[in-house]
Design a protein around this motif. Structure first.
Motif, PDB file in Angstrom:
ATOM      1  N   GLY A  86      44.463  39.339  48.587  1.00  0.00           N
ATOM      2  CA  GLY A  86      43.791  38.052  48.551  1.00  0.00           C
ATOM      3  C   GLY A  86      44.639  36.857  48.942  1.00  0.00           C
ATOM      4  N   ASN A 113      40.510  42.448  39.650  1.00  0.00           N
ATOM      5  CA  ASN A 113      39.812  42.102  40.887  1.00  0.00           C
ATOM      6  C   ASN A 113      38.581  42.988  41.070  1.00  0.00           C
ATOM      7  N   ILE A 170      43.723  33.041  45.052  1.00  0.00           N
ATOM      8  CA  ILE A 170      43.177  34.170  44.296  1.00  0.00           C
ATOM      9  C   ILE A 170      44.277  34.897  43.528  1.00  0.00           C
ATOM     10  N   LYS A 171      45.434  35.035  44.152  1.00  0.00           N
ATOM     11  CA  LYS A 171      46.534  35.724  43.456  1.00  0.00           C
ATOM     12  C   LYS A 171      46.974  34.940  42.227  1.00  0.00           C
ATOM     13  N   ASN A 221      37.392  39.432  45.125  1.00  0.00           N
ATOM     14  CA  ASN A 221      38.545  39.488  46.030  1.00  0.00           C
ATOM     15  C   ASN A 221      38.274  40.501  47.139  1.00  0.00           C
ATOM     16  N   GLU A 233      40.953  45.631  45.232  1.00  0.00           N
ATOM     17  CA  GLU A 233      41.145  45.690  43.786  1.00  0.00           C
ATOM     18  C   GLU A 233      42.577  45.400  43.353  1.00  0.00           C
ATOM     19  N   GLY A 284      44.433  35.331  39.550  1.00  0.00           N
ATOM     20  CA  GLY A 284      44.606  36.632  38.904  1.00  0.00           C
ATOM     21  C   GLY A 284      45.665  36.565  37.807  1.00  0.00           C
TER      22      GLY A 284
END
Lengths: 342, 342
Positions: B175, B200, B179-180, B167, B170, B183
């Motif tokens: 992102g 991340n 990506i979120k 990402n 961190e 996560g």
């Protein structure tokens, strides 16, 4: 005020900058008690009562700290009192405040962050975007190509810098739908002489120096930049450790010192410090937060060169020329401020 | 048959492999006239009348060349005659044929390509995907994490390898939307003990060795891998040029020879050769097309280790354990075969 070191680093860099350029003037924006010790006939203090912290959320920086040094510095640009603003502070906050105060240029939906990376030709490759926009459409990538071309032509004098589209292969059929569409737009821009489009490039082409400019979305750009820094650090640390490991290699290290020193200089990100925030109605440059005096000086130089070489006019001229192409794509989604990289 | 060098490289590597592992058997799949000279009690020739070219379009490789060495090699795996297939040929064709013949495992929408990169801890970081999937959703990234964990546990014996999500920062709020979401899925998988999710990671963490596994989409993975190779090449070429530049540095080069040799070995992508095609109902490994004998031998070793350590069973067990999580996400879009990296 910003960065990891604040005025302890920025003030000596400013003094050296004023000595390098006898026609330059600086507005030092920050807390008077921390800047008052600095005196120079071509430097003026602009007092700010607040400072944006490196960890401040963008909302706080933008909505609450209305008298921050960062905001006042950008206001100097807006008012015409300064030709460019430089900050070593919080990137996300800087982008958000710059965008809010200066606005984007007509034809540009999203500002981009551009930086230079060393290449094997002994020069530098300009890469954008580096983290301002994590989700980009094809039209955004076209805009980045136009902005990057203006930046490189203003900093190097090369009026027709080459542009590569970062992809997973050189062939036009490679890549995601967004990238393929961007390729079509960039080829059209080459036909209309708006850009010198080379074609798709791959990750290694950044460091080969295949093109002057490499365009990618902010997610890919940010990851690539950091991965590259990671490889370089790993190698330099490895050499250091090997050379301090045993008498023979210590001797080798002494003999090799000039070579390793030259390598370090060549890879030194300090020489490449000074990322441009492009697409705004004013010049804003970002220094690494960890910049030392030398690195911050490079960021000052870059901003000075961009201002002196009329980067803004060049951007405007390129956008005007490319207007029919830029207008053709659908409007971009709003920037996700929380996703900005600090 | 495949790769830049074909049997001239692969056959000597096969002979050395058979000498290394006295319980190993090889099926050599290819044109009899090119392989007939190779004779070994634990090697059997499987004759193929065609070869997939490095530049063959995937459609040709998949639909027209039904008696290609690549296809027959994968068929050996499907039939149970071989425990793994290794090719140095066209990556896109290999993935397409492997996917067509072997099918993906239940719970896996898209196979991924995983490779290892050297890190500063002296070990290797496994990164996936590296180009099979240029557009990934959050569920794909979760699947890659499960597949990568199985691979690393089978090759290293570490039953709980750490996973990082690549990402631009961190913090969990950083992102793109994809990506979120990924996560969130990965954090859920950590809670259900399906994965050892670290959080991340950024581009430089690959080379720091922050986590055992780094998960990303194929576009980002491919660009990052090639950019990293580009930086390393630039540095090694630079050192070579500096050391041959002038009498003093030539002397330094001689004295430094052991250090530079160790560096070269450390960065040598040949040692990391042998990417795994994961998520299929059979083991397939891909060697770099440019592999020499040493590099191809590493790819053989990796396939051998994966087969011996029951990688397939480990993948199945992990998928079964993670089934409730894997089922939760919406189905993936079909793979864009033309976008595959050759």
């Amino acid at each position: 005020m910003g960065g990891d070191h604040g005025p302890r680093i920025t003030l000596p860099a400013c003094r050296a900058f004023l000595e390098r350029y006898v026609d330059a003037h600086l507005l030092l924006v920050g807390k008077p008690e921390q800047l008052a010790g600095f005196s120079h006939p071509r430097a003026t203090l602009v007092a700010a009562s607040e400072v944006v912290g490196m960890d401040d959320p963008i909302e706080i920086a933008l909505r609450k700290k209305k008298d921050s040094s960062m905001r006042l510095a950008i206001e100097q640009v807006k008012l015409g009192a300064a030709q460019a603003a430089i900050s070593a502070g919080n990137t996300g906050a800087l982008m958000a405040i710059a965008r809010y105060l200066l606005k984007t240029m007509e034809g540009i939906d999203r500002p981009a962050i551009a930086t230079r990376l060393p290449n094997a030709k002994g020069g530098a490759t300009t890469v954008l975007d580096l983290g301002a926009n994590v989700d980009c459409d094809a039209g955004d990538l076209l805009q980045f190509a136009v902005l990057g071309s203006a930046l490189v032509s203003s900093l190097t004098g090369n009026e027709s810098p080459t542009v590569g589209l970062l992809n997973v292969g050189e062939e036009a059929i490679k890549g995601s739908e967004t990238i393929k569409k961007a390729g079509q737009l960039l080829r059209a821009a080459a036909l209309s002489k708006d850009l010198n489009f080379h074609g798709n490039v791959e990750g290694n082409d950044i460091f080969k120096g295949t093109t002057d400019i490499v365009v990618c979305d902010g997610f890919v750009g940010n990851v690539t930049l950091k991965a590259s820094e990671g490889v370089a650090s790993m190698i330099v640390d490895y050499l250091r450790a090997e050379y301090s490991n045993g008498v023979f290699s210590k001797f080798a290290a002494i003999v090799s010192y000039p070579v390793l020193k030259a390598l370090k200089k060549r890879l030194d990100h300090r020489s490449y410090n000074g990322a441009a925030l492009l697409g705004l109605r004013g010049l804003v440059f970002k220094s690494h937060g960890s910049a030392d005096e030398l690195a911050f000086g490079h960021a000052l130089d870059r901003a000075y060169d961009a201002a002196r070489n009329n980067l803004l006019d060049r951007v405007r001229a390129r956008i005007a020329h490319a207007a029919p192409l830029l207008a053709r794509h659908e409007p971009a989604a709003p920037v996700d401020a929380a996703a900005l990289h600090a």
